[in-house]
Motif scaffolding. Structure first.
Motif, PDB file in Angstrom:
ATOM      1  N   LEU A 126      22.316  75.419   1.253  1.00  0.00           N
ATOM      2  CA  LEU A 126      21.327  74.338   1.241  1.00  0.00           C
ATOM      3  C   LEU A 126      20.512  74.353   2.535  1.00  0.00           C
ATOM      4  O   LEU A 126      19.294  74.098   2.516  1.00  0.00           O
ATOM      5  CB  LEU A 126      22.033  72.986   1.069  1.00  0.00           C
ATOM      6  N   ASP A 127      21.144  74.671   3.658  1.00  0.00           N
ATOM      7  CA  ASP A 127      20.401  74.830   4.916  1.00  0.00           C
ATOM      8  C   ASP A 127      19.454  76.022   4.827  1.00  0.00           C
ATOM      9  O   ASP A 127      18.360  75.997   5.408  1.00  0.00           O
ATOM     10  CB  ASP A 127      21.374  75.019   6.082  1.00  0.00           C
ATOM     11  N   GLU A 175      29.332  65.629   5.357  1.00  0.00           N
ATOM     12  CA  GLU A 175      28.285  66.658   5.322  1.00  0.00           C
ATOM     13  C   GLU A 175      27.307  66.418   4.185  1.00  0.00           C
ATOM     14  O   GLU A 175      26.123  66.764   4.282  1.00  0.00           O
ATOM     15  CB  GLU A 175      28.943  68.034   5.158  1.00  0.00           C
ATOM     16  N   TRP A 176      27.763  65.796   3.097  1.00  0.00           N
ATOM     17  CA  TRP A 176      26.887  65.557   1.953  1.00  0.00           C
ATOM     18  C   TRP A 176      25.770  64.575   2.289  1.00  0.00           C
ATOM     19  O   TRP A 176      24.693  64.637   1.684  1.00  0.00           O
ATOM     20  CB  TRP A 176      27.685  65.026   0.775  1.00  0.00           C
ATOM     21  N   ALA A 177      26.013  63.650   3.212  1.00  0.00           N
ATOM     22  CA  ALA A 177      24.977  62.664   3.541  1.00  0.00           C
ATOM     23  C   ALA A 177      23.715  63.358   4.041  1.00  0.00           C
ATOM     24  O   ALA A 177      22.584  62.987   3.677  1.00  0.00           O
ATOM     25  CB  ALA A 177      25.502  61.686   4.589  1.00  0.00           C
ATOM     26  N   ARG A 178      23.887  64.379   4.881  1.00  0.00           N
ATOM     27  CA  ARG A 178      22.738  65.136   5.362  1.00  0.00           C
ATOM     28  C   ARG A 178      22.198  66.049   4.274  1.00  0.00           C
ATOM     29  O   ARG A 178      20.996  66.179   4.076  1.00  0.00           O
ATOM     30  CB  ARG A 178      23.143  65.976   6.582  1.00  0.00           C
ATOM     31  N   ALA A 179      23.107  66.682   3.526  1.00  0.00           N
ATOM     32  CA  ALA A 179      22.695  67.662   2.520  1.00  0.00           C
ATOM     33  C   ALA A 179      21.879  67.033   1.401  1.00  0.00           C
ATOM     34  O   ALA A 179      20.970  67.659   0.854  1.00  0.00           O
ATOM     35  CB  ALA A 179      23.920  68.363   1.947  1.00  0.00           C
ATOM     36  N   THR A 180      22.194  65.796   1.026  1.00  0.00           N
ATOM     37  CA  THR A 180      21.515  65.163  -0.098  1.00  0.00           C
ATOM     38  C   THR A 180      20.251  64.412   0.310  1.00  0.00           C
ATOM     39  O   THR A 180      19.580  63.823  -0.538  1.00  0.00           O
ATOM     40  CB  THR A 180      22.459  64.176  -0.818  1.00  0.00           C
ATOM     41  N   SER A 181      19.898  64.446   1.591  1.00  0.00           N
ATOM     42  CA  SER A 181      18.668  63.794   2.042  1.00  0.00           C
ATOM     43  C   SER A 181      17.463  64.534   1.478  1.00  0.00           C
ATOM     44  O   SER A 181      17.379  65.763   1.533  1.00  0.00           O
ATOM     45  CB  SER A 181      18.590  63.796   3.570  1.00  0.00           C
ATOM     46  N   ALA A 207      14.358  64.063   2.551  1.00  0.00           N
ATOM     47  CA  ALA A 207      13.257  63.905   3.487  1.00  0.00           C
ATOM     48  C   ALA A 207      12.443  65.184   3.652  1.00  0.00           C
ATOM     49  O   ALA A 207      11.224  65.143   3.796  1.00  0.00           O
ATOM     50  CB  ALA A 207      13.790  63.458   4.844  1.00  0.00           C
ATOM     51  N   ASP A 208      13.113  66.348   3.616  1.00  0.00           N
ATOM     52  CA  ASP A 208      12.399  67.598   3.849  1.00  0.00           C
ATOM     53  C   ASP A 208      12.379  68.541   2.652  1.00  0.00           C
ATOM     54  O   ASP A 208      11.661  69.539   2.668  1.00  0.00           O
ATOM     55  CB  ASP A 208      12.988  68.338   5.057  1.00  0.00           C
ATOM     56  N   SER A 209      13.155  68.252   1.603  1.00  0.00           N
ATOM     57  CA  SER A 209      13.160  69.145   0.444  1.00  0.00           C
ATOM     58  C   SER A 209      13.789  68.464  -0.763  1.00  0.00           C
ATOM     59  O   SER A 209      14.992  68.217  -0.783  1.00  0.00           O
ATOM     60  CB  SER A 209      13.923  70.441   0.754  1.00  0.00           C
ATOM     61  N   GLU A 210      12.978  68.165  -1.770  1.00  0.00           N
ATOM     62  CA  GLU A 210      13.521  67.591  -3.003  1.00  0.00           C
ATOM     63  C   GLU A 210      14.434  68.581  -3.708  1.00  0.00           C
ATOM     64  O   GLU A 210      15.457  68.205  -4.281  1.00  0.00           O
ATOM     65  CB  GLU A 210      12.381  67.185  -3.934  1.00  0.00           C
ATOM     66  N   ARG A 225      27.553  68.136  -5.314  1.00  0.00           N
ATOM     67  CA  ARG A 225      28.437  67.050  -4.863  1.00  0.00           C
ATOM     68  C   ARG A 225      29.051  66.332  -6.059  1.00  0.00           C
ATOM     69  O   ARG A 225      30.255  66.013  -6.066  1.00  0.00           O
ATOM     70  CB  ARG A 225      27.656  66.060  -4.004  1.00  0.00           C
ATOM     71  N   ALA A 226      28.241  66.082  -7.098  1.00  0.00           N
ATOM     72  CA  ALA A 226      28.757  65.410  -8.302  1.00  0.00           C
ATOM     73  C   ALA A 226      29.853  66.249  -8.954  1.00  0.00           C
ATOM     74  O   ALA A 226      30.886  65.713  -9.390  1.00  0.00           O
ATOM     75  CB  ALA A 226      27.615  65.160  -9.279  1.00  0.00           C
ATOM     76  N   ALA A 227      29.645  67.568  -9.029  1.00  0.00           N
ATOM     77  CA  ALA A 227      30.651  68.443  -9.629  1.00  0.00           C
ATOM     78  C   ALA A 227      31.945  68.413  -8.831  1.00  0.00           C
ATOM     79  O   ALA A 227      33.044  68.340  -9.398  1.00  0.00           O
ATOM     80  CB  ALA A 227      30.106  69.871  -9.702  1.00  0.00           C
ATOM     81  N   ALA A 228      31.822  68.462  -7.500  1.00  0.00           N
ATOM     82  CA  ALA A 228      33.017  68.446  -6.647  1.00  0.00           C
ATOM     83  C   ALA A 228      33.735  67.104  -6.740  1.00  0.00           C
ATOM     84  O   ALA A 228      34.971  67.044  -6.827  1.00  0.00           O
ATOM     85  CB  ALA A 228      32.621  68.746  -5.205  1.00  0.00           C
ATOM     86  N   ARG A 229      32.996  66.001  -6.718  1.00  0.00           N
ATOM     87  CA  ARG A 229      33.607  64.674  -6.780  1.00  0.00           C
ATOM     88  C   ARG A 229      34.334  64.464  -8.105  1.00  0.00           C
ATOM     89  O   ARG A 229      35.423  63.884  -8.144  1.00  0.00           O
ATOM     90  CB  ARG A 229      32.540  63.593  -6.576  1.00  0.00           C
TER      91      ARG A 229
END
Length: 409
Positions: free
Chosen positions: A148-149, A205-211, A213-216, A226-230
């Motif tokens: 994702l980065d 880590e998901w809080a930053r990854a799911t933002s 702000a810079d990439s939909e 994240r949904a699959a893992a949860r």
């Protein structure tokens, strides 16, 4: 001897000025690349944290720092400020390219904060390297975060055209990231529950990854993974509608919703995946993703016939695509064995688990705690140093009968 005419003198002056300017430009700044004796044939425009911008042909390109050995002349002093960065990312890349993942990863880890703050070709090298390192040691969710980065380092897009403006920005070796979709072929949104998944599903880590702000696109993919893992970790999946229209988002969304959605969503997502399977010349890795996605969706249903169809879908992967996706082949065997056990087919469950142990004894799937419910003849004796478990009958064709590209003959 007669003097040149005024018009000829003017022409000579112009020619001399042009030649002098060209020679001065060549001497003013030269970029020397690793592995090349001659300087790069291009005019330096600027130097920055993501590399050296040069004029090449009709446009400009940015050379990532891992490719640059030295900048001479004008811009040399400015480039020297980035010499430690250039050296560190070059050493990390070359270690990866010779297979030394263990010593490359610490170098890349030391560049993460900087790479996140300065997207572009050099950051792309850092995050692609981390994807490779984390996949190598089986760290599935950390590899997802690095990927994702990688998307964000590319400006938040998966389009192929981004890299056209760059020189370097890649690691030589077997491709991990599909060029057409931008998906990591060894990172499907498919998980088995263990202690590592439980910790990763709840990671900050998901809080930053799911933002977004810079990439939909990156945010949508992060939400889906994240949904699959949860869901597998026993937590609410927290699915939401996606905004990106990227091919990668659609495929991942179908696989995730087929598993974690409500009854209607699962059926709709399965139908979409079945449509993909009917596509001409579907890539083998994508067929693996689709079949496991459909199979893991069907085994959630109550109808025994649907559940058995789910097992059949999953067993396509170890039967036909073992060389294409050994990770998914192992997962498909594990999920199939547990499903057959739940359906009361103990002989089938034992046979499939035996296949898993035979082929993938060191895989994460072979250590899935739920497999303890399935008993294979001789397994206890082998664990205590007794006789070796008897090999189970293979549920599909052997890998020797499967071509290297994974397509059936």
């Amino acid at each position: 001897m007669a003097s040149p005419s005024p018009s000829r003198r003017i022409a000579l002056i112009i020619l001399t000025a042009c030649l002098s300017g060209a020679l001065a430009g060549a001497a003013d700044a030269q970029v020397c690349l690793h592995g090349q004796s001659d300087p790069f044939d291009g005019e330096v425009q600027s130097v920055g944290p993501q590399g050296v911008v040069v004029r090449a042909g009709q446009g400009t390109k940015t050379i990532s720092w891992d490719r640059i050995r030295e900048v001479r002349g004008d811009h040399g002093a400015e480039a020297a400020k980035f010499a430690p960065l250039a050296d560190q990312v070059w050493r990390a890349r070359t270690r990866l390219e010779r297979g030394d993942f263990a010593s490359a990863e610490p170098l890349l880890d030391g560049l993460v904060d900087r790479a996140r703050a300065e997207p572009g070709p050099t950051a792309v090298v850092v995050f692609e390297g981390l994807v490779r390192c984390r996949l190598k040691r089986g760290a599935q969710l950390p590899a997802v975060w690095a990927w994702l980065d990688w998307i964000r380092a590319r400006g938040g897009t998966l389009e192929k055209g981004v890299a056209v403006a760059w020189i370097g920005a890649r690691i030589d070796g077997p491709a991990e990231i599909d060029e057409d979709t931008g998906l990591v072929t060894a990172l499907p949104p498919v998980f088995l529950r263990d202690a590592g998944l439980d910790a990763g599903a709840a990671s900050e880590e998901w809080a930053r990854a799911t933002s977004s702000a810079d990439s939909e696109t990156a945010a949508d993919l992060a939400m889906l993974y994240r949904a699959a893992a949860r869901f597998e970790a026993g937590l609410p999946p927290e699915l939401r509608p996606v905004k990106s229209e990227a091919t990668a988002v659609r495929l991942v969304g179908e696989i995730v919703r087929a598993r974690v959605g409500d009854d209607g969503e699962r059926k709709q997502a399965r139908d979409a995946l079945l449509t993909r399977l009917g596509t001409k010349d579907i890539e083998p890795w994508m067929e693996c993703w689709c079949r496991v996605g459909i199979g893991r969706s069907l085994v959630r249903e109550q109808d025994p016939e649907l559940r058995r169809q789910g097992v059949i879908q999953m067993l396509h992967v170890p039967a036909r695509f073992i060389r294409v996706s050994p990770q998914l082949a192992a997962l498909a065997l594990a999920e199939s064995a547990v499903t057959l056990h739940e359906m009361g087919d103990e002989a089938g469950a034992a046979s499939v688990k035996g296949e898993l142990i035979d082929r993938f004894s060191r895989s994460a799937a072979a250590g899935w705690p739920r497999l303890r419910e399935v008993h294979v003849q001789g397994e206890a004796a082998a664990a205590s140093g007794g006789t070796t478990p008897q090999k189970a009958e293979k549920p599909g064709s052997s890998p020797e009968s499967t071509p290297a590209d994974g397509r059936p003959r």
